[in-house]
Design a protein around this motif. Sequence first.
Motif, PDB file in Angstrom:
ATOM      1  N   VAL A 158      48.035 -94.175 -17.930  1.00 22.57           N
ATOM      2  CA  VAL A 158      48.953 -94.163 -19.068  1.00 22.57           C
ATOM      3  C   VAL A 158      50.082 -95.109 -18.690  1.00 22.57           C
ATOM      4  CG1 VAL A 158      50.642 -92.782 -20.333  1.00 22.57           C
ATOM      5  CG2 VAL A 158      48.416 -91.789 -19.743  1.00 22.57           C
ATOM      6  N   THR A 159      50.346 -96.076 -19.542  1.00 23.26           N
ATOM      7  CA  THR A 159      51.350 -97.061 -19.141  1.00 23.26           C
ATOM      8  C   THR A 159      52.120 -97.649 -20.316  1.00 23.26           C
ATOM      9  OG1 THR A 159      51.742 -99.040 -17.819  1.00 23.26           O
ATOM     10  CG2 THR A 159      49.721 -99.016 -19.120  1.00 23.26           C
ATOM     11  N   HIS A 160      53.329 -98.048 -20.024  1.00 23.73           N
ATOM     12  CA  HIS A 160      54.133 -98.810 -20.989  1.00 23.73           C
ATOM     13  C   HIS A 160      54.179-100.280 -20.591  1.00 23.73           C
ATOM     14  CE1 HIS A 160      55.438 -95.285 -23.093  1.00 23.73           C
ATOM     15  NE2 HIS A 160      55.873 -94.731 -21.978  1.00 23.73           N
ATOM     16  N   GLU A 161      53.503-100.609 -19.493  1.00 22.82           N
ATOM     17  CA  GLU A 161      53.488-101.993 -19.005  1.00 22.82           C
ATOM     18  C   GLU A 161      52.333-102.727 -19.692  1.00 22.82           C
ATOM     19  OE1 GLU A 161      55.483-103.341 -16.613  1.00 22.82           O
ATOM     20  OE2 GLU A 161      56.533-101.511 -16.014  1.00 22.82           O
ATOM     21  N   MET A 162      52.620-103.272 -20.861  1.00 22.41           N
ATOM     22  CA  MET A 162      51.535-103.841 -21.676  1.00 22.41           C
ATOM     23  C   MET A 162      50.850-105.031 -20.993  1.00 22.41           C
ATOM     24  SD  MET A 162      51.342-101.921 -24.229  1.00 22.41           S
ATOM     25  CE  MET A 162      52.332-100.449 -24.190  1.00 22.41           C
ATOM     26  N   ARG A 163      51.660-105.861 -20.357  1.00 18.35           N
ATOM     27  CA  ARG A 163      51.047-107.043 -19.726  1.00 18.35           C
ATOM     28  C   ARG A 163      50.094-106.642 -18.611  1.00 18.35           C
ATOM     29  NH1 ARG A 163      54.740-111.553 -17.611  1.00 18.35           N
ATOM     30  NH2 ARG A 163      56.282-109.907 -17.696  1.00 18.35           N
ATOM     31  N   PHE A 164      50.519-105.606 -17.876  1.00 18.90           N
ATOM     32  CA  PHE A 164      49.710-105.108 -16.772  1.00 18.90           C
ATOM     33  C   PHE A 164      48.421-104.457 -17.304  1.00 18.90           C
ATOM     34  CE2 PHE A 164      48.834-101.877 -13.446  1.00 18.90           C
ATOM     35  CZ  PHE A 164      48.596-102.760 -12.415  1.00 18.90           C
ATOM     36  N   ALA A 165      48.566-103.663 -18.360  1.00 19.67           N
ATOM     37  CA  ALA A 165      47.389-103.013 -18.978  1.00 19.67           C
ATOM     38  C   ALA A 165      46.393-104.087 -19.401  1.00 19.67           C
ATOM     39  CB  ALA A 165      47.823-102.180 -20.176  1.00 19.67           C
ATOM     40  N   ARG A 166      46.928-105.146 -19.942  1.00 20.00           N
ATOM     41  CA  ARG A 166      46.074-106.229 -20.420  1.00 20.00           C
ATOM     42  C   ARG A 166      45.329-106.893 -19.265  1.00 20.00           C
ATOM     43  NH1 ARG A 166      47.641-110.231 -25.150  1.00 20.00           N
ATOM     44  NH2 ARG A 166      45.683-111.306 -25.190  1.00 20.00           N
ATOM     45  N   GLU A 167      46.045-107.011 -18.166  1.00 13.49           N
ATOM     46  CA  GLU A 167      45.475-107.716 -17.014  1.00 13.49           C
ATOM     47  C   GLU A 167      44.396-106.905 -16.295  1.00 13.49           C
ATOM     48  OE1 GLU A 167      48.486-108.597 -14.080  1.00 13.49           O
ATOM     49  OE2 GLU A 167      46.961-108.472 -12.514  1.00 13.49           O
ATOM     50  N   ILE A 168      44.643-105.615 -16.063  1.00 14.59           N
ATOM     51  CA  ILE A 168      43.701-104.896 -15.185  1.00 14.59           C
ATOM     52  C   ILE A 168      42.651-104.052 -15.908  1.00 14.59           C
ATOM     53  CG2 ILE A 168      45.393-104.768 -13.287  1.00 14.59           C
ATOM     54  CD1 ILE A 168      45.111-101.645 -13.750  1.00 14.59           C
TER      55      ILE A 168
ATOM     56  N   LYS B 244      43.054-104.137 -35.172  1.00 14.98           N
ATOM     57  CA  LYS B 244      42.530-103.992 -36.538  1.00 14.98           C
ATOM     58  C   LYS B 244      43.427-103.107 -37.388  1.00 14.98           C
ATOM     59  CE  LYS B 244      37.612-104.278 -35.370  1.00 14.98           C
ATOM     60  NZ  LYS B 244      37.547-103.757 -33.995  1.00 14.98           N
ATOM     61  N   GLU B 245      43.996-102.079 -36.732  1.00 11.96           N
ATOM     62  CA  GLU B 245      44.750-101.075 -37.485  1.00 11.96           C
ATOM     63  C   GLU B 245      46.213-101.486 -37.627  1.00 11.96           C
ATOM     64  OE1 GLU B 245      43.776 -97.802 -38.406  1.00 11.96           O
ATOM     65  OE2 GLU B 245      41.688 -98.158 -37.860  1.00 11.96           O
ATOM     66  N   GLU B 246      46.749-101.180 -38.791  1.00  9.38           N
ATOM     67  CA  GLU B 246      48.157-101.472 -39.045  1.00  9.38           C
ATOM     68  C   GLU B 246      49.067-100.720 -38.045  1.00  9.38           C
ATOM     69  OE1 GLU B 246      49.393-103.678 -40.866  1.00  9.38           O
ATOM     70  OE2 GLU B 246      51.479-103.075 -40.538  1.00  9.38           O
ATOM     71  N   ARG B 247      48.688 -99.466 -37.773  1.00  7.95           N
ATOM     72  CA  ARG B 247      49.491 -98.625 -36.859  1.00  7.95           C
ATOM     73  C   ARG B 247      49.552 -99.256 -35.448  1.00  7.95           C
ATOM     74  NH1 ARG B 247      53.014 -96.796 -35.149  1.00  7.95           N
ATOM     75  NH2 ARG B 247      53.466 -94.746 -34.319  1.00  7.95           N
ATOM     76  N   THR B 248      48.432 -99.818 -35.013  1.00  2.20           N
ATOM     77  CA  THR B 248      48.400-100.471 -33.698  1.00  2.20           C
ATOM     78  C   THR B 248      49.304-101.698 -33.710  1.00  2.20           C
ATOM     79  OG1 THR B 248      46.050 -99.901 -33.689  1.00  2.20           O
ATOM     80  CG2 THR B 248      46.842-101.236 -31.853  1.00  2.20           C
ATOM     81  N   ARG B 249      49.216-102.467 -34.792  1.00  2.80           N
ATOM     82  CA  ARG B 249      50.038-103.691 -34.902  1.00  2.80           C
ATOM     83  C   ARG B 249      51.518-103.345 -34.861  1.00  2.80           C
ATOM     84  NH1 ARG B 249      45.786-105.801 -38.232  1.00  2.80           N
ATOM     85  NH2 ARG B 249      46.648-104.908 -40.121  1.00  2.80           N
ATOM     86  N   GLU B 250      51.886-102.293 -35.612  1.00  6.35           N
ATOM     87  CA  GLU B 250      53.298-101.854 -35.641  1.00  6.35           C
ATOM     88  C   GLU B 250      53.780-101.481 -34.243  1.00  6.35           C
ATOM     89  OE1 GLU B 250      53.190 -99.331 -39.729  1.00  6.35           O
ATOM     90  OE2 GLU B 250      53.753 -98.232 -37.906  1.00  6.35           O
ATOM     91  N   PHE B 251      52.934-100.685 -33.563  1.00  9.92           N
ATOM     92  CA  PHE B 251      53.313-100.228 -32.217  1.00  9.92           C
ATOM     93  C   PHE B 251      53.473-101.415 -31.271  1.00  9.92           C
ATOM     94  CE2 PHE B 251      51.941 -99.188 -27.883  1.00  9.92           C
ATOM     95  CZ  PHE B 251      52.910 -98.259 -27.533  1.00  9.92           C
ATOM     96  N   LEU B 252      52.488-102.311 -31.285  1.00  8.33           N
ATOM     97  CA  LEU B 252      52.545-103.455 -30.367  1.00  8.33           C
ATOM     98  C   LEU B 252      53.747-104.341 -30.682  1.00  8.33           C
ATOM     99  CD1 LEU B 252      48.767-104.412 -30.101  1.00  8.33           C
ATOM    100  CD2 LEU B 252      50.189-103.334 -28.342  1.00  8.33           C
ATOM    101  N   LYS B 253      54.033-104.498 -31.941  1.00 12.47           N
ATOM    102  CA  LYS B 253      55.172-105.328 -32.320  1.00 12.47           C
ATOM    103  C   LYS B 253      56.456-104.697 -31.761  1.00 12.47           C
ATOM    104  CE  LYS B 253      57.175-107.655 -36.362  1.00 12.47           C
ATOM    105  NZ  LYS B 253      58.416-107.835 -35.676  1.00 12.47           N
ATOM    106  N   ALA B 254      56.575-103.368 -31.933  1.00 12.34           N
ATOM    107  CA  ALA B 254      57.788-102.685 -31.467  1.00 12.34           C
ATOM    108  C   ALA B 254      57.939-102.793 -29.946  1.00 12.34           C
ATOM    109  CB  ALA B 254      57.759-101.224 -31.896  1.00 12.34           C
ATOM    110  N   VAL B 255      56.859-102.573 -29.202  1.00  9.99           N
ATOM    111  CA  VAL B 255      57.014-102.599 -27.734  1.00  9.99           C
ATOM    112  C   VAL B 255      57.101-104.023 -27.190  1.00  9.99           C
ATOM    113  CG1 VAL B 255      56.047-100.332 -27.204  1.00  9.99           C
ATOM    114  CG2 VAL B 255      54.539-102.288 -27.272  1.00  9.99           C
ATOM    115  N   LEU B 256      56.403-104.931 -27.815  1.00  8.49           N
ATOM    116  CA  LEU B 256      56.428-106.291 -27.267  1.00  8.49           C
ATOM    117  C   LEU B 256      57.709-107.033 -27.641  1.00  8.49           C
ATOM    118  CD1 LEU B 256      52.657-107.182 -27.730  1.00  8.49           C
ATOM    119  CD2 LEU B 256      53.812-106.507 -25.622  1.00  8.49           C
TER     120      LEU B 256
END
Length: 257
Positions: free
Chosen positions: A207-217, A243-255
């Motif tokens: 479980v992580t909030h480190e998006m770049r790291f999640a993407r990498e490993i 694909k999902e609007e909810r995912t896009r919203e979340f990623l936009k907020a954290v990134l």
Amino acid sequence: MSDSIIVFDKVKKAYGNFTVINELDFEVRRGEKVSIIGPSGSGKSTVLRILMTLEGINDGAVYVGGEPLWHELKNGSMMPATEKHLRKMRTQLGMVFQQFNLFPHMTVLRNLTEAPRVVLGLSKEEARRRAEELLELVGLVDHAHKFPAQLSGGQQQRVGIARALAMRPKIMLFDEPTSALDPELVGEVLNVIRRLAAEHDLTMLMVTHEMRFAREISDRVCFFDKGRIREEGTPEQLFSQPKEERTREFLKAVLDG
Ligand SMILES: Nc1ncnc2c1ncn2[C@@H]1O[C@H](COP(=O)(O)OP(=O)(O)OP(=O)(O)O)[C@@H](O)[C@H]1O
């Protein structure tokens, strides 16, 4: 199902009227590295806590290594698991917590040797040898005789990782392992996890909030929302083409944040 080391089959977990995990179906294959991302309160940590047998379930079933975790098969029927069964199942899993959770009154070395000796019955020498190898892996050989309070947060978390590995688990669970750390200490902990992911065939669920790291490993990233997987895919799919609007919203907020 045969290749899945973790299976959640319609799992439900509620606190009173509040449903945290909602008929969750989720599988992790042997050796797979999976990250769970999602908003606060979506049930991410609860998934790990259920696997570590720190929280029970209200409905459905969880399987680890093909065996029911929270149940035992007795005379053909599924009965609630006994403490003995849970203890046995728990040895397959290691967990790294946000707040390190080291034993404060024990040296680093003893933090690493205690459970292998008491739970696995290793000799003092064998437990020590194993601990020294792991201290080498996390770069803390010179700190073996210190107490946790004498270490930085990043060093304590590296001890936390080594301590979980000392039990030789098949599955490692990481619950936001860097979120309690000062920003300049995050990198050293991520490096250890990165190394583990690259060099070992461990199954890893993080479980992580480190998006770049999640993407990498990660081999796969799961976006959790309201106790369910709202969307999942390879890091490329989930981060670049959600694909999902909810995912896009979340990623936009954290990134953007
Ligand atoms: N023991 C408990 N009693 C009551 N509610 C609880 C308990 N443990 C967790 N919760 C609630 O369950 C929900 C899910 O918690 P969980 O820790 O799994 O979320 P999370 O997605 O990991 O969130 P975060 O990113 O904030 O850590 C939260 O709303 C939390 O307040």
